[in-house]
Design a protein around this motif. Structure first.
Motif, PDB file in Angstrom:
ATOM      1  N   VAL A  17       0.840  -1.204   0.000  1.00  0.00           N
ATOM      2  CA  VAL A  17       0.000   0.000   0.000  1.00  0.00           C
ATOM      3  C   VAL A  17       0.874   1.253   0.000  1.00  0.00           C
ATOM      4  CG1 VAL A  17      -1.682   1.309   1.357  1.00  0.00           C
ATOM      5  CG2 VAL A  17      -1.961  -1.148   1.083  1.00  0.00           C
ATOM      6  N   VAL A  18       1.916   1.238   0.826  1.00  0.00           N
ATOM      7  CA  VAL A  18       2.834   2.383   0.850  1.00  0.00           C
ATOM      8  C   VAL A  18       3.504   2.549  -0.515  1.00  0.00           C
ATOM      9  CG1 VAL A  18       5.015   3.224   1.834  1.00  0.00           C
ATOM     10  CG2 VAL A  18       3.231   2.319   3.328  1.00  0.00           C
ATOM     11  N   GLY A  19       3.930   1.432  -1.107  1.00  0.00           N
ATOM     12  CA  GLY A  19       4.541   1.495  -2.426  1.00  0.00           C
ATOM     13  C   GLY A  19       3.579   2.013  -3.483  1.00  0.00           C
ATOM     14  N   PHE A  20       2.316   1.646  -3.368  1.00  0.00           N
ATOM     15  CA  PHE A  20       1.300   2.118  -4.312  1.00  0.00           C
ATOM     16  C   PHE A  20       1.226   3.639  -4.294  1.00  0.00           C
ATOM     17  CE2 PHE A  20      -3.044   3.304  -5.399  1.00  0.00           C
ATOM     18  CZ  PHE A  20      -3.220   2.642  -6.596  1.00  0.00           C
ATOM     19  N   TYR A  21       1.223   4.216  -3.099  1.00  0.00           N
ATOM     20  CA  TYR A  21       1.139   5.675  -2.999  1.00  0.00           C
ATOM     21  C   TYR A  21       2.494   6.354  -3.217  1.00  0.00           C
ATOM     22  CZ  TYR A  21      -3.650   5.220  -1.525  1.00  0.00           C
ATOM     23  OH  TYR A  21      -4.989   4.938  -1.501  1.00  0.00           O
ATOM     24  N   TYR A  22       3.575   5.688  -2.858  1.00  0.00           N
ATOM     25  CA  TYR A  22       4.902   6.250  -3.072  1.00  0.00           C
ATOM     26  C   TYR A  22       5.203   6.384  -4.557  1.00  0.00           C
ATOM     27  CZ  TYR A  22       9.961   6.841  -2.827  1.00  0.00           C
ATOM     28  OH  TYR A  22      11.227   7.315  -2.978  1.00  0.00           O
ATOM     29  N   LEU A  23       4.730   5.441  -5.345  1.00  0.00           N
ATOM     30  CA  LEU A  23       4.973   5.437  -6.793  1.00  0.00           C
ATOM     31  C   LEU A  23       3.861   6.157  -7.556  1.00  0.00           C
ATOM     32  CD1 LEU A  23       6.140   1.726  -7.109  1.00  0.00           C
ATOM     33  CD2 LEU A  23       7.580   3.776  -7.118  1.00  0.00           C
ATOM     34  N   ASP A  25       3.772   8.790  -9.163  1.00  0.00           N
ATOM     35  CA  ASP A  25       4.180   9.373 -10.441  1.00  0.00           C
ATOM     36  C   ASP A  25       4.462   8.305 -11.496  1.00  0.00           C
ATOM     37  OD1 ASP A  25       3.973  11.889  -9.320  1.00  0.00           O
ATOM     38  OD2 ASP A  25       6.072  11.909  -8.655  1.00  0.00           O
ATOM     39  N   SER A  26       4.474   7.046 -11.095  1.00  0.00           N
ATOM     40  CA  SER A  26       4.727   5.950 -12.034  1.00  0.00           C
ATOM     41  C   SER A  26       3.428   5.556 -12.736  1.00  0.00           C
ATOM     42  CB  SER A  26       5.287   4.742 -11.287  1.00  0.00           C
ATOM     43  OG  SER A  26       6.499   5.072 -10.644  1.00  0.00           O
ATOM     44  N   ALA A  27       3.574   4.669 -13.707  1.00  0.00           N
ATOM     45  CA  ALA A  27       2.403   4.184 -14.433  1.00  0.00           C
ATOM     46  C   ALA A  27       1.491   3.396 -13.490  1.00  0.00           C
ATOM     47  CB  ALA A  27       2.842   3.301 -15.595  1.00  0.00           C
ATOM     48  N   THR A  28       0.214   3.471 -13.759  1.00  0.00           N
ATOM     49  CA  THR A  28      -0.765   2.784 -12.915  1.00  0.00           C
ATOM     50  C   THR A  28      -0.537   1.289 -12.902  1.00  0.00           C
ATOM     51  OG1 THR A  28      -2.358   4.523 -13.444  1.00  0.00           O
ATOM     52  CG2 THR A  28      -3.238   2.511 -12.502  1.00  0.00           C
ATOM     53  N   VAL A  29      -0.095   0.739 -14.010  1.00  0.00           N
ATOM     54  CA  VAL A  29       0.157  -0.692 -14.101  1.00  0.00           C
ATOM     55  C   VAL A  29       1.227  -1.107 -13.089  1.00  0.00           C
ATOM     56  CG1 VAL A  29       0.987  -2.528 -15.617  1.00  0.00           C
ATOM     57  CG2 VAL A  29      -0.517  -0.780 -16.527  1.00  0.00           C
ATOM     58  N   ILE A  30       2.275  -0.320 -12.996  1.00  0.00           N
ATOM     59  CA  ILE A  30       3.359  -0.639 -12.058  1.00  0.00           C
ATOM     60  C   ILE A  30       2.859  -0.537 -10.619  1.00  0.00           C
ATOM     61  CG2 ILE A  30       5.604   0.132 -11.205  1.00  0.00           C
ATOM     62  CD1 ILE A  30       6.239   0.981 -14.091  1.00  0.00           C
ATOM     63  N   ARG A  31       2.075   0.494 -10.330  1.00  0.00           N
ATOM     64  CA  ARG A  31       1.548   0.677  -8.974  1.00  0.00           C
ATOM     65  C   ARG A  31       0.661  -0.499  -8.568  1.00  0.00           C
ATOM     66  NH1 ARG A  31      -1.437   6.104  -8.768  1.00  0.00           N
ATOM     67  NH2 ARG A  31      -1.371   5.714  -6.535  1.00  0.00           N
ATOM     68  N   VAL A  32      -0.216  -0.894  -9.465  1.00  0.00           N
ATOM     69  CA  VAL A  32      -1.118  -2.015  -9.168  1.00  0.00           C
ATOM     70  C   VAL A  32      -0.334  -3.311  -9.061  1.00  0.00           C
ATOM     71  CG1 VAL A  32      -3.035  -3.379 -10.093  1.00  0.00           C
ATOM     72  CG2 VAL A  32      -3.139  -0.890 -10.183  1.00  0.00           C
ATOM     73  N   LEU A  33       0.661  -3.478  -9.898  1.00  0.00           N
ATOM     74  CA  LEU A  33       1.494  -4.681  -9.855  1.00  0.00           C
ATOM     75  C   LEU A  33       2.232  -4.781  -8.518  1.00  0.00           C
ATOM     76  CD1 LEU A  33       2.284  -7.085 -11.580  1.00  0.00           C
ATOM     77  CD2 LEU A  33       4.228  -5.778 -12.411  1.00  0.00           C
ATOM     78  N   VAL A  34       2.768  -3.681  -8.017  1.00  0.00           N
ATOM     79  CA  VAL A  34       3.434  -3.684  -6.714  1.00  0.00           C
ATOM     80  C   VAL A  34       2.455  -4.088  -5.619  1.00  0.00           C
ATOM     81  CG1 VAL A  34       4.449  -2.155  -4.968  1.00  0.00           C
ATOM     82  CG2 VAL A  34       5.241  -2.047  -7.335  1.00  0.00           C
ATOM     83  N   LEU A  35       1.260  -3.524  -5.658  1.00  0.00           N
ATOM     84  CA  LEU A  35       0.246  -3.854  -4.655  1.00  0.00           C
ATOM     85  C   LEU A  35      -0.150  -5.327  -4.732  1.00  0.00           C
ATOM     86  CD1 LEU A  35      -1.612  -2.767  -2.435  1.00  0.00           C
ATOM     87  CD2 LEU A  35      -3.269  -2.234  -4.211  1.00  0.00           C
ATOM     88  N   LEU A  36      -0.389  -5.826  -5.938  1.00  0.00           N
ATOM     89  CA  LEU A  36      -0.785  -7.231  -6.091  1.00  0.00           C
ATOM     90  C   LEU A  36       0.329  -8.182  -5.668  1.00  0.00           C
ATOM     91  CD1 LEU A  36      -2.780  -7.164  -9.454  1.00  0.00           C
ATOM     92  CD2 LEU A  36      -3.667  -7.391  -7.135  1.00  0.00           C
TER      93      LEU A  36
END
Length: 114
Positions: A17-23, A25-36
């Motif tokens: 969750v922290v990584g999702f919000y920390y990133l 500025d990154s692409a949404t795909v990367i943010r969701v992938l980190v969360l998953l």
């Protein structure tokens, strides 16, 4: 040892969750992938605990019980929906009549005092 594993699983989800919000500025795909990935890691860690295995057995038994349920057919569903709708309409009319009656009583009492 189980408590440590469960804490690691929770920390994994929190890190995701922290990584999702920390990133942000990154692409949404990367943010969701980190969360998953963090959620999958937490599930894998939790799997190796007693509570995780008990939850799996509980889930499996729940699915089996759900398959035993006799679901209503379309006709039964429509009849039940019609009864519920009729009850709602009847209650709405009843409450409207009670409200109108109480309002009439209040108006009568207020006019008497003046």
């Amino acid at each position: 040892m189980n408590k440590i594993k469960l804490i690691l699983a929770v920390l994994s989800v929190m890190a995701g969750v922290v990584g999702f919000y920390y990133l942000r500025d990154s692409a949404t795909v990367i943010r969701v992938l980190v969360l998953l990935l963090s959620i999958v890691l937490a599930i894998v860690i939790a799997w190796y605990t007693d509570q995780g295995r008990q939850f799996y057995v509980f889930s499996k038994e729940s699915v089996e019980e759900t398959r035993k349920v006799v679901w209503p057919n379309r006709k039964e569903t429509m009849q039940t929906a019609a009864v519920v709708f009729a009850f709602v309409v009847a209650m709405a009319i009843f409450l409207w009549l009670v409200d109108a009656g109480l309002m009439a009583i209040v108006r009568y009492v207020m006019d008497q005092e003046g």
